[in-house]
Design a protein around this motif. Structure first.
Motif, PDB file in Angstrom:
ATOM      1  N   UNK A 196       0.825  -1.215   0.000  1.00  0.00           N
ATOM      2  CA  UNK A 196       0.000   0.000   0.000  1.00  0.00           C
ATOM      3  C   UNK A 196       0.856   1.262   0.000  1.00  0.00           C
ATOM      4  N   UNK A 197       0.301   2.317  -0.565  1.00  0.00           N
ATOM      5  CA  UNK A 197       1.011   3.605  -0.585  1.00  0.00           C
ATOM      6  C   UNK A 197       0.274   4.629   0.281  1.00  0.00           C
ATOM      7  N   UNK A 198      -0.438   4.135   1.270  1.00  0.00           N
ATOM      8  CA  UNK A 198      -1.193   4.990   2.185  1.00  0.00           C
ATOM      9  C   UNK A 198      -0.278   6.016   2.840  1.00  0.00           C
ATOM     10  N   UNK A 199      -0.669   7.273   2.766  1.00  0.00           N
ATOM     11  CA  UNK A 199       0.098   8.343   3.389  1.00  0.00           C
ATOM     12  C   UNK A 199       1.341   8.771   2.637  1.00  0.00           C
ATOM     13  N   UNK A 200       1.620   8.148   1.500  1.00  0.00           N
ATOM     14  CA  UNK A 200       2.790   8.500   0.698  1.00  0.00           C
ATOM     15  C   UNK A 200       2.401   9.515  -0.383  1.00  0.00           C
ATOM     16  N   UNK A 201       3.409  10.182  -0.931  1.00  0.00           N
ATOM     17  CA  UNK A 201       3.195  11.051  -2.086  1.00  0.00           C
ATOM     18  C   UNK A 201       3.638  10.312  -3.326  1.00  0.00           C
ATOM     19  N   UNK A 206      -5.613   3.717  -2.573  1.00  0.00           N
ATOM     20  CA  UNK A 206      -4.758   3.191  -1.512  1.00  0.00           C
ATOM     21  C   UNK A 206      -4.431   4.236  -0.448  1.00  0.00           C
ATOM     22  N   UNK A 207      -4.872   5.479  -0.651  1.00  0.00           N
ATOM     23  CA  UNK A 207      -4.672   6.498   0.367  1.00  0.00           C
ATOM     24  C   UNK A 207      -3.464   7.377   0.164  1.00  0.00           C
ATOM     25  N   UNK A 208      -2.917   7.398  -1.053  1.00  0.00           N
ATOM     26  CA  UNK A 208      -1.765   8.252  -1.334  1.00  0.00           C
ATOM     27  C   UNK A 208      -2.215   9.676  -1.670  1.00  0.00           C
ATOM     28  N   UNK A 209      -1.306  10.586  -1.512  1.00  0.00           N
ATOM     29  CA  UNK A 209      -1.464  11.920  -2.086  1.00  0.00           C
ATOM     30  C   UNK A 209      -0.899  11.828  -3.481  1.00  0.00           C
ATOM     31  N   UNK A 210      -1.719  12.097  -4.485  1.00  0.00           N
ATOM     32  CA  UNK A 210      -1.325  11.849  -5.864  1.00  0.00           C
ATOM     33  C   UNK A 210      -1.109  13.157  -6.612  1.00  0.00           C
ATOM     34  N   UNK A 211       0.077  13.271  -7.205  1.00  0.00           N
ATOM     35  CA  UNK A 211       0.397  14.369  -8.120  1.00  0.00           C
ATOM     36  C   UNK A 211       0.553  13.748  -9.498  1.00  0.00           C
ATOM     37  N   UNK A 212      -0.110  14.307 -10.494  1.00  0.00           N
ATOM     38  CA  UNK A 212      -0.064  13.746 -11.844  1.00  0.00           C
ATOM     39  C   UNK A 212       0.357  14.803 -12.848  1.00  0.00           C
TER      40      UNK A 212
END
Length: 328
Positions: A141-146, A167-173
Motif C-alpha cells: 500500500x502507498x497509504x500516506x505516501x506522495x 490506496x490512500x496516497x497523495x497523488x500528483x499527476x
C-alpha cells in the motif's frame, strides 16, 4: 475462423493480413475464448513495427495480448462449468494473440468479466490495469505516501492515479493535454501539472515541503529521468513501465544512488502467478464497485485493424479496441 497475422515487421497497412485459419483446441489446463473484442496497446504496435526488435516465427504473429469474450471450450483439468463464462484475457500467448475469433490461453489467465462491463471495456482492462497495479501497488500500500504519476492522463497512467488514490496516497499527476489533465483529476489526483509548461520537480518539492515524492510512476524514463531525480525523495522508488523516447537511455547512476533510490522496471507481460492473483483481487473488487472503468473512444471492426494500430501510434486519448463480435 478469421485471424489477423503479420509475417514481417513494418507499417500496419503493409503487414497486417486478415486470414482464415483452423480453430485452436485447448490443451490441459487451458480454455478457448470466443473473442468479442481485442485490445490494442502501445507494446502491440511496437512489436509489429519492429521497434522492439526480435525475430518473427515462420508461422507469423497474431497480435494483441488483451481481449474479452466467452469461454466456449475447455481442456482436460478445467471444469466444464467455465463454458459460457464471460471473461477478459490477461496475457494471451506471445505469437497467438486475441486478434482472432478464437484464442486459447491458460485457464488462470481468463478472468471473470464484471457483469456490467462490455466486452470492449473488458478488452481494455488487462495491460493497463495490471501494469498500473505493478507500478503503484506491487510493493504494498502507498497509504500516506506522495506518488507522482508521470503521464497521468494516459490509459495506464489514469489507472495508476486511481489505484494510488484508492490506496490512500497523495497523488500528483502530469499530463500534456487538457483532456489528459481532466482525466487524471477525475480519477483522483490531488494536484495535476502541465508537463509542457510547469516545472514539475519544483512543484513536487513545493507540495511536499522539500521532501519529494516517495514513489514516481514513469511513462517515459528517458525523457523524464532528470525530473525524476530532482523530484524523488530520499529512499524513494521510481517504477517505470516505458521509455518510448529512447529505448536505451543513459542512466544517471549517482543521481539515483545518492538518494538511496530504487529503480523498478515494470513489465505487465511478466506477471508472476502470485502477482496476477493479488492484482486480480484489487482490479476485480474495484471494477465491481464501478471503479477502473476504461475509456474506450476508439473502436474498429476486425477488417480495419490497421486503422486501430494507427490510432494508437497517433496517441489516442483512450483505449483502442478491435470489435470481433456483434455484442462487443
Amino acid at each position: 475462423m478469421r485471424v489477423v497475422r503479420y509475417h514481417h515487421h513494418g507499417p500496419a497497412r503493409d503487414v497486417l493480413r486478415l486470414l482464415d485459419a483452423p480453430e485452436p483446441e485447448p490443451g490441459p489446463g487451458e480454455v478457448r475464448v470466443a473473442v468479442r473484442a481485442s485490445g490494442v496497446n502501445p507494446h502491440d504496435v511496437k512489436k509489429r513495427s519492429g521497434w522492439l526488435g526480435g525475430e518473427l516465427p515462420p508461422a507469423g504473429v497474431t497480435p494483441h495480448s488483451d481481449g474479452a469474450g466467452v469461454i466456449d471450450a475447455v481442456g482436460p483439468g478445467v471444469a466444464e462449468a467455465r463454458i459460457g463464462q464471460r471473461v477478459y484475457v490477461l496475457r494471451a500467448p506471445v505469437h497467438r494473440g486475441t486478434a482472432a475469433e478464437k484464442v486459447v490461453i491458460g485457464a488462470d489467465w481468463a478472468l471473470p468479466l464484471p457483469e456490467d462491463f462490455s466486452f470492449a471495456e473488458g478488452a481494455s482492462l488487462g495491460v493497463p490495469a495490471f501494469t498500473a497495479w505493478l507500478a503503484a501497488l506491487a510493493d504494498g500500500p502507498v497509504t500516506g505516501r506522495t506518488v507522482l504519476v508521470q503521464g497521468g492522463g494516459g490509459c495506464v497512467g489514469r489507472v495508476c492515479v486511481e489505484l494510488a488514490a484508492w490506496s490512500g496516497a497523495r497523488v500528483i499527476a502530469t499530463a500534456g493535454s487538457e483532456a489528459g489533465r481532466a482525466a487524471a483529476a477525475a480519477r483522483g489526483a490531488d494536484l495535476v501539472l502541465d508537463r509542457n509548461r510547469d516545472d514539475v520537480a519544483a512543484a513536487v518539492l513545493d507540495a511536499t515541503g522539500g521532501r519529494g515524492a516517495d514513489r514516481i510512476i514513469e511513462v517515459d524514463f528517458a525523457a523524464n529521468q532528470a525530473t525524476d531525480v530532482a523530484a524523488l525523495a530520499d529512499h524513494g522508488v521510481v517504477a517505470s513501465y516505458s521509455s518510448t523516447s529512447d529505448k536505451r537511455p543513459v542512466l544517471d547512476y549517482y543521481g539515483f544512488a545518492l538518494k538511496g533510490a530504487s529503480v523498478r522496471f515494470i513489465q505487465g507481460a511478466k506477471l508472476t502467478p502470485a502477482q496476477r492473483d493479488a492484482a486480480a483481487l484489487v482490479v476485480g473488487a474495484l471494477a465491481a464497485r464501478g471503479r477502473l472503468r476504461p475509456d474506450v473512444p476508439a473502436r474498429f471492426p476486425l477488417a480495419e485493424i490497421a486503422a486501430a494500430h494507427e490510432a494508437v501510434e497517433a496517441g489516442a486519448s483512450g483505449n483502442v479496441v478491435v470489435l470481433i463480435g456483434d455484442d462487443a
